[in-house]
Design a protein around this motif. Sequence first.
Motif, short mmCIF file in Angstrom:
data_model
loop_
_atom_site.label_atom_id
_atom_site.label_comp_id
_atom_site.label_asym_id
_atom_site.label_seq_id
_atom_site.Cartn_x
_atom_site.Cartn_y
_atom_site.Cartn_z
N UNK A 146 11.06 4.11 6.04
CA UNK A 146 11.45 5.32 5.29
C UNK A 146 12.14 6.30 6.22
N UNK A 147 11.61 6.46 7.44
CA UNK A 147 12.21 7.38 8.41
C UNK A 147 13.62 6.93 8.79
N UNK A 148 13.84 5.62 8.88
CA UNK A 148 15.15 5.12 9.30
C UNK A 148 16.23 5.31 8.24
N UNK A 149 15.85 5.56 7.00
CA UNK A 149 16.87 5.86 5.99
C UNK A 149 17.55 7.19 6.28
N UNK A 150 16.92 8.03 7.12
CA UNK A 150 17.55 9.30 7.51
C UNK A 150 18.76 9.08 8.42
N UNK A 151 18.91 7.85 8.94
CA UNK A 151 20.03 7.54 9.84
C UNK A 151 21.33 7.29 9.08
N UNK A 152 21.24 7.06 7.79
CA UNK A 152 22.42 6.68 7.02
C UNK A 152 23.58 7.68 7.15
N UNK A 153 23.32 9.01 7.13
CA UNK A 153 24.45 9.94 7.19
C UNK A 153 25.07 10.10 8.58
N UNK A 154 24.47 9.51 9.64
CA UNK A 154 24.96 9.73 11.00
C UNK A 154 26.38 9.19 11.16
N UNK A 211 0.82 -1.21 0.00
CA UNK A 211 0.00 0.00 0.00
C UNK A 211 0.85 1.26 0.00
N UNK A 212 2.10 1.15 0.49
CA UNK A 212 3.00 2.31 0.56
C UNK A 212 4.17 2.16 -0.40
N UNK A 213 3.95 1.43 -1.47
CA UNK A 213 5.05 1.17 -2.41
C UNK A 213 5.60 2.45 -3.02
N UNK A 214 4.73 3.44 -3.26
CA UNK A 214 5.22 4.70 -3.85
C UNK A 214 6.17 5.42 -2.92
N UNK A 215 5.83 5.42 -1.62
CA UNK A 215 6.72 6.06 -0.65
C UNK A 215 8.05 5.34 -0.54
N UNK A 216 8.00 4.01 -0.54
CA UNK A 216 9.24 3.24 -0.49
C UNK A 216 10.09 3.48 -1.73
N UNK A 217 9.43 3.54 -2.87
CA UNK A 217 10.15 3.77 -4.12
C UNK A 217 10.76 5.18 -4.14
N UNK A 218 10.00 6.16 -3.65
CA UNK A 218 10.52 7.54 -3.62
C UNK A 218 11.74 7.67 -2.73
N UNK A 219 11.78 6.85 -1.66
CA UNK A 219 12.94 6.87 -0.76
C UNK A 219 14.10 6.06 -1.32
N UNK A 220 13.91 5.48 -2.50
CA UNK A 220 14.98 4.71 -3.15
C UNK A 220 15.18 3.33 -2.56
#
Length: 569
Positions: free
Chosen positions: A366-374, A269-278
């Motif tokens: 999707x929110x956890x992908x923001x952790x990558x640059x830490x 159901x959230x495939x577009x959001x997942x795709x947008x986050x790469x």
Amino acid sequence: MASPESSYRKHLNRLNDLVSNGESLSGHERNCAFLNIQGGRFATISSVSGLDFDDDARSPVSIDWDRDGDLDLWVANRTAPQLRFLRNNTPKKNDFVSLRLRGTKSNIDGIGARVEISLKKNQAGPPLIKTLKAGEGFLGQSSKWLHFGLGHESTLDQVIVKWPGGATEKFSSISPNGHFLLEEGTGNAQTIKREVTSLPYTSKPAPVSLNSNSSRILTPTRTALPPLRYNDLQGKSKKINLSQGHPILINLWASWCPACLEELSNWKAHQNGLRSAGIEVITISTDLIDGREDTSADTTRSALDKLSLPFAAGIADEELYTRLRQAHNWPFLRRIPMPVPTSFLVDGQGRLTAIYRGTISANQIIADTKLFPLNHNDLLAASLPFPGRWMFPPNPPAPMLHGIELMEKGDVVDAAEFAIGNLELLKPHREFPLLAIWISEKLMAAGNTDRGLLFLRWAAESDSSNIAVVNNLAWQLATNPSERVRNPQLALQWAEKANTMTGGKHPAVLDTVATANAAAGNFDKSIQLIELGIRIATTQGDEAASAPMRKRLELFKAGKPFLENPPSK
């Protein structure tokens, strides 16, 4: 590094298994407690005192935690619970006195001081003696308050302190059932008011997760995953490209698991959001390895047909499951059951960032992908389940065991790829040179000389005092038949280093230095060095070493370098 078949390695693996599985190292031997009943005798009170826990206890320390005049215990265990508080609830009939020392000429805490308390003559008995220590037992330190049990209706005669500097001092104004500060050089005790502390009997669990069926674990150290392969729905093996620059979510699920199907529906159901986050989602069924008789590849296909997922799908084999289970256990440093669903969030460099045990929403992923640059410290702080501060920042552990396990299984290429991905974590480890040499030897034996030499060079850089490794690296760089691999100048640097370490008197090293010079076109010097090596080897009676050097001497006199297995014309 010991052979996998050696008795040492087998017993070490067994010990590692015990630790990793959270099992007892003491054979479930219960804790023991003994009561001093005077006259040089002790009575066992292990059970009646409540101290006989089935723990792997390591460090008991005593302290009057609630300040009520008797000693309580904190006990550290290797197994859970790793910390126990044991309150002393013995009915109080006897007196006590508690003393805190403060040094002025000696160290400020009075560590090493000896305190002797004598009672009035009508209370006959030897003096009570205690020494203040900065550590007791294994990784433990009891309170710096020296606690003396005085018996019933006692009266103090004198208190004498022998300070670490050697001075002996008598203190006055000390009475039973009180807390006193003894400051070096004053001779007079200072009363310290310490009120009894009321301790609640209720306890609350740590706020790890509000949902007992799922947990989100952020890895405190970015560890690159080993190569992963799964079978697609047609049974064809596919490798997951972990380092292609975008996040990958690897999901383990089963067709019989309602939570798994619910989670996959949420992601759809959230495939577009997942795709947008790469985020690339790969769903892998465990139907073939879960031990159930009612599951198969057909049950996986049937479930996927109903779900109609827009994600890559496949089926796990034992090898994939084992490698993911090792990654799952990595943050815990022990083996714990891995449920379905379990998902792994990997950054664009193939490094594990989050593990989701149980269901997880697409929005959280999707929110956890923001952790990558830490950076490391920020990621470490984010990984904690509750707020706090470190006394000192912990060093990231090296995934050395994973590399060794891959090598022991014969997965040399995967072990090399795993080591390269975790190079910064592995290099500081004391066993890295051994692992690098092991990988190097296997790679070069398989004809992968380029990568084999790369690992040999890392081994030499990490253990530059290892003459054999340094000399071997120089030899390989000087004699390899491939022009792409051969590097005479670098060979000279390593060969001269080995020659310096051996004082210019080791025949095998002189042979390498001479051969490296010949590779660099310095034939006059190569002749001098190899002739010296021949003389030393001959003097030592080492014909096996001198004979091949004589053949190389003829090459150098003819102005030709020596190459291992030169290609046929």
